[in-house]
Design a protein around this motif. Structure first.
Motif, short mmCIF file in Angstrom:
data_model
loop_
_atom_site.label_atom_id
_atom_site.label_comp_id
_atom_site.label_asym_id
_atom_site.label_seq_id
_atom_site.Cartn_x
_atom_site.Cartn_y
_atom_site.Cartn_z
N GLU A 47 0.85 -1.19 0.00
CA GLU A 47 0.00 0.00 0.00
C GLU A 47 0.89 1.23 0.00
N TRP A 146 -7.36 2.09 -5.07
CA TRP A 146 -6.13 1.31 -5.07
C TRP A 146 -6.41 -0.19 -5.23
N HIS A 150 -3.90 -3.50 -6.24
CA HIS A 150 -3.57 -4.58 -5.30
C HIS A 150 -3.95 -5.94 -5.88
#
Length: 263
Positions: A47, A146, A150
């Motif tokens: 992250e 995001w 991922h």
């Protein structure tokens, strides 16, 4: 000479928005000047770092923007666009840092160029918000942007298929209408910002398309078939028309790609 991977990782782990913009553009500049070695000696973080604000919410919990013509609605629009561009900085950096060793120096150059562009876009939008008496972080923001990165961290083809060729390509579809609404409301400055972003995003999608085609060829796969397979596997939302066919074609996305998977 500093390693490219270390420089990209440091930019990803920069939380402050203005500092992240500077870091992204600095990495791109140093790479362009030959001051970073093509060395991948450190892994990318799962992250990126985020500032304390904005509060990140699931899409279903995002407050409604309000009417476009109202001050609240206009600030909400520009804040949403700023957040998209802020996350896009990290998406481009991670693309270069995670897959650059596998894909080569031109791939790195292309996506660091994208990262620098996204940093510039964010800076323009942040200044726009400040001119309206607000700032980035004043409102909640979409917390799921995001997620696509991922979930595709294992495969460069999946990442290219979803991030530039779906998410950024969607910007090609919706930005012209947003620009026209902004211009129709008398905000020529805002319309010019959106025109600049649209022009740059065509190039960004083209980078994604170009490198996706290369990966497909290396796998002896039909590019359209591979893309459709990856979209069905990794993209939960349907591809919704209308499509900006001319902008998509300029970016290397013919209708053969998205016909049959559009909802």
């Amino acid at each position: 000479m500093n390693s490219l991977a270390a420089a990209i990782r440091a930019a990803l782990l920069t939380a402050d928005p203005r500092a992240k913009c500077f870091a992204a553009r600095d990495v791109a500049r140093r790479w362009r000047l030959g001051k970073l070695g093509f060395v991948f000696d450190t892994a990318m973080p799962d992250e990126p770092a985020r500032p304390d604000r904005p509060e990140l919410l699931p899409p279903r919990d995002m407050p409604k923007r309000g009417k476009f013509g109202s001050p609240r609605g206009q600030i909400a629009l520009w804040h949403s666009l700023a957040h998209i561009e802020f996350v896009a900085i990290d998406l481009a950096l991670d693309m270069a840092g995670r897959f650059g060793e596998q894909m080569g120096e031109q791939f790195v150059s292309d996506f660091l160029w994208v990262a620098a562009d996204e940093a510039m876009h964010f800076a323009l939008l942040a200044r726009k918000l400040e001119s309206m008496g607000s700032h980035y972080g004043a409102l909640p923001a979409h917390g799921g942007l995001w997620q696509a990165a991922h979930e595709t961290r294992h495969d460069v083809a999946a990442r290219l298929a979803i991030v530039p060729m779906v998410l950024e390509a969607r910007g090609l579809d919706v930005t012209p209408a947003t620009r026209d609404r902004v211009r129709g409301a008398g905000d020529e400055h805002g319309a010019r910002i959106l025109e600049r972003i649209l022009d740059d995003e065509i190039r960004h999608v083209a980078f994604g398309s170009k490198h996706f085609m290369q990966v497909a060829r290396s796998r002896a796969a039909n590019p359209q078939d591979l893309w459709k397979c990856l979209v069905r596997e990794h993209f939960r939302g349907g591809l919704k028309p209308p499509f900006n066919d001319s902008a998509r074609l300029a970016a290397g996305l013919s209708r053969e790609f998205y016909e049959g998977v559009a909802s």
